[in-house]
Enzyme design. Structure first.
Site, short mmCIF file in Angstrom:
data_model
loop_
_atom_site.label_atom_id
_atom_site.label_comp_id
_atom_site.label_asym_id
_atom_site.label_seq_id
_atom_site.Cartn_x
_atom_site.Cartn_y
_atom_site.Cartn_z
N LYS A 41 4.11 -7.55 -2.91
CA LYS A 41 4.92 -6.58 -2.16
C LYS A 41 4.00 -5.61 -1.41
O LYS A 41 2.80 -5.53 -1.71
CB LYS A 41 5.83 -5.82 -3.14
CG LYS A 41 5.09 -4.99 -4.17
CD LYS A 41 6.01 -4.55 -5.30
CE LYS A 41 5.28 -3.70 -6.32
NZ LYS A 41 6.04 -3.52 -7.55
N ARG A 135 15.82 2.47 -13.48
CA ARG A 135 15.65 2.30 -12.03
C ARG A 135 16.72 1.33 -11.53
O ARG A 135 17.65 1.74 -10.87
CB ARG A 135 14.23 1.81 -11.72
CG ARG A 135 13.96 1.67 -10.23
CD ARG A 135 12.49 1.45 -9.91
NE ARG A 135 11.98 0.14 -10.34
CZ ARG A 135 10.75 -0.30 -10.07
NH1 ARG A 135 9.90 0.47 -9.39
NH2 ARG A 135 10.34 -1.48 -10.49
N HIS A 165 11.55 -4.55 -16.49
CA HIS A 165 10.30 -3.96 -16.03
C HIS A 165 9.85 -2.90 -17.02
O HIS A 165 10.64 -2.05 -17.44
CB HIS A 165 10.50 -3.34 -14.64
CG HIS A 165 9.21 -3.00 -13.95
ND1 HIS A 165 8.09 -3.81 -14.00
CD2 HIS A 165 8.86 -1.94 -13.18
CE1 HIS A 165 7.11 -3.25 -13.29
NE2 HIS A 165 7.56 -2.12 -12.79
N ARG A 224 4.22 -11.10 -14.23
CA ARG A 224 4.26 -10.66 -12.83
C ARG A 224 3.00 -9.85 -12.57
O ARG A 224 2.91 -8.69 -12.91
CB ARG A 224 5.51 -9.81 -12.57
CG ARG A 224 6.83 -10.54 -12.77
CD ARG A 224 8.02 -9.73 -12.29
NE ARG A 224 8.11 -8.41 -12.88
CZ ARG A 224 8.73 -8.12 -14.01
NH1 ARG A 224 9.35 -9.05 -14.71
NH2 ARG A 224 8.76 -6.89 -14.46
N TYR A 268 -11.09 21.47 12.48
CA TYR A 268 -9.86 22.27 12.61
C TYR A 268 -9.82 23.38 11.57
O TYR A 268 -10.19 23.17 10.41
CB TYR A 268 -8.63 21.38 12.41
CG TYR A 268 -8.32 20.48 13.58
CD1 TYR A 268 -8.02 20.98 14.84
CD2 TYR A 268 -8.30 19.10 13.40
CE1 TYR A 268 -7.72 20.14 15.90
CE2 TYR A 268 -7.99 18.24 14.45
CZ TYR A 268 -7.70 18.78 15.70
OH TYR A 268 -7.41 17.94 16.74
N CYS A 316 -9.36 14.76 10.40
CA CYS A 316 -8.52 14.77 11.60
C CYS A 316 -7.66 13.49 11.63
O CYS A 316 -7.78 12.64 10.76
CB CYS A 316 -9.38 14.81 12.86
SG CYS A 316 -10.68 16.05 12.84
N MET A 317 -6.85 13.36 12.67
CA MET A 317 -5.98 12.18 12.76
C MET A 317 -6.81 10.89 12.83
O MET A 317 -6.49 9.91 12.16
CB MET A 317 -5.06 12.29 13.98
CG MET A 317 -4.02 11.20 14.03
SD MET A 317 -2.96 11.32 15.49
CE MET A 317 -2.00 12.79 15.14
N ASP A 318 -7.88 10.91 13.64
CA ASP A 318 -8.61 9.67 13.91
C ASP A 318 -10.10 9.75 13.56
O ASP A 318 -10.83 8.79 13.78
CB ASP A 318 -8.50 9.32 15.40
CG ASP A 318 -7.08 9.50 15.91
OD1 ASP A 318 -6.19 8.86 15.34
OD2 ASP A 318 -6.87 10.32 16.84
C1 LIG Z 1 5.38 -3.78 -8.70
C2 LIG Z 1 6.02 -4.53 -9.79
C3 LIG Z 1 5.26 -5.35 -10.64
C4 LIG Z 1 3.75 -5.40 -10.60
O1 LIG Z 1 3.22 -4.27 -11.26
P1 LIG Z 1 1.64 -4.10 -11.46
O2 LIG Z 1 1.51 -2.86 -12.24
O3 LIG Z 1 1.07 -3.99 -10.10
O4 LIG Z 1 1.19 -5.33 -12.16
C5 LIG Z 1 5.92 -6.13 -11.55
N1 LIG Z 1 7.27 -6.08 -11.65
C6 LIG Z 1 8.02 -5.29 -10.88
C7 LIG Z 1 9.49 -5.27 -11.07
C8 LIG Z 1 7.43 -4.47 -9.94
O5 LIG Z 1 8.19 -3.65 -9.19
#
Ligand SMILES: *Cc1c(COP(=O)(O)O)cnc(C)c1O
Length: 373
Positions: A41, A135, A165, A224, A268, A316-318
């Protein structure tokens, strides 16, 4: 999508070989039949999702997770094969894309399940189970209702799995360990109650969980894997497996060098005033490239010619200015390391009270990514 044209101003190097090394080391710690779902992601945590996922596909990874349908579509258009799970919310009006690109959608609540399956009855889906993070997901504290709901959707849709999770698996605090074990117990109870459905994807472990709680999680043959794939720590005090290293470096160059006399200001707000004759290098990377302004005024450093140069004045920005008085012979064109082997994203995060995840995700789209194979 990142700026694709390389420009030696500010750029990120992603070491794909190190991703493979991290994956291999992490996997060695798991039972042989455990599968990895690569979490890619947010553009693979800033590393570039299409490139990373295509590479992982070639390494044999067949399960991917993303945050939304647009990310999922990007992977398919890049040619990624296998299962792609959207971990979060897909708007109902985008439901058709799920079948068009063969994407699995998370059912985040009972209400959402009814709605999205009404919009598109053909989608593949997995139920999120809320075991205490509050969540998304259906409430694990009502196991009987969860069981009924799972059975109902398994009978009338293409339900392929369940997941929960963990929200404190990275912590070594005893109370957090107890909390995690409770989460896993609640999930297990629900998974067991529908085990006869033989859902292929039942999973509860993130990076930290896969390293620390594998034994506490009987049913999960799937981890995951997110942050550790990229070689960063789930938490400041997390003990990493030896050999796992960061994958990403962020580089820039010195654009000019000048000497500033005692009493003169830099940047700045004139927030820096020279207390000695100061050699200042200007560097063409700023907050629009995703470098946090909180590193201003000596909050951060960069590495030039192997030595630390404090960031002086406000970013700064850049561009930004750094103090190179104590480094010999700095010249325009010298390479500057913002993140690298001697200064990791985790180190930078610690300086400004955040996590490595945020540092790498924030490197902006105008910074081109270069892939080292
Ligand atoms: C982002 C996420 C993960 C991965 O988590 P890490 O700490 O980067 O391993 C696994 N499951 C869900 C639902 C997540 O949102």
């Amino acid at each position: 999508m990142y700026q694709t044209e390389f420009c030696r101003r500010s750029w990120v190097e992603v070491n794909l070989r190190q991703i493979r090394t991290n994956l291999d080391i992490y996997r060695k710690n798991l039972p042989a039949d455990t599968k990895i779902m690569a979490v890619v992601k947010a553009d693979a945590y800033g590393h570039g999702d299409a490139e990373v996922a295509v590479f992982l596909n070639a390494c044999g990874i067949e399960l991917f997770a993303v945050s939304n349908i647009t990310e999922a579509k990007t992977l398919r258009l890049a040619g990624v094969k296998g299962e792609i799970l959207v971990l979060g919310y897909t708007p109902l009006e985008s439901a058709a894309l799920l079948t068009e690109y063969d994407i699995t959608q998370t059912l985040i609540s009972e209400e959402y399940a009814t709605q999205i399956l009404f919009c598109n009855p053909g989608i593949k889906c997995q139920f999120a189970i809320d075991t205490g993070m509050n969540r998304i997901g259906i409430d694990a504290d009502r196991p009987k209702e969860c069981e009924i709901m799972i059975r109902k959707y398994a009978a009338r849709s293409r339900l392929t799995g369940l997941f929960t999770h963990l929200c404190v698996a990275d912590s070594s605090d005893p109370a957090d360990k107890e909390f995690t074990k409770t989460q896993l117990r609640k999930f297990q109870q629900i998974a067991n109650s529908v085990s006869d459905l033989a859902l292929p994807y039942v999973h509860c472990l993130n990076s930290a969980g896969g390293q620390k709680y594998l034994n506490a999680c009987g049913s999960s043959g799937i981890v995951r894997l997110g942050i550790i794939l990229y070689g960063l720590k789930p938490d400041r005090d997390f003990e990493m497996l030896p050999g796992i290293q960061p994958v990403l470096s962020w580089k820039t160059v010195v654009s000019m060098v000048k000497t500033v006399n005692i009493g003169e200001y830099v940047g700045y707000g004139c927030s820096f005033q020279a207390r000695r004759k100061t050699c200042v290098a200007t560097v063409p990377t700023g907050y629009a490239d995703g470098l946090s302004r909180r590193l201003s005024d000596e909050g951060g450093i960069v590495i030039i010619r192997g030595a630390a140069a404090p960031i002086i004045g406000r970013i700064c920005m850049d561009q930004m200015m750094v103090d190179v008085t104590d480094i010999q012979d700095v010249t325009a064109g010298d390479e500057v390391e913002i993140i690298g082997s001697s200064l990791t994203a985790d180190d930078m995060a610690e300086r400004i009270g955040t996590i490595g995840y945020e540092i790498v995700c924030d490197i902006s789209k105008r910074v081109p990514r270069v892939y080292l194979k």
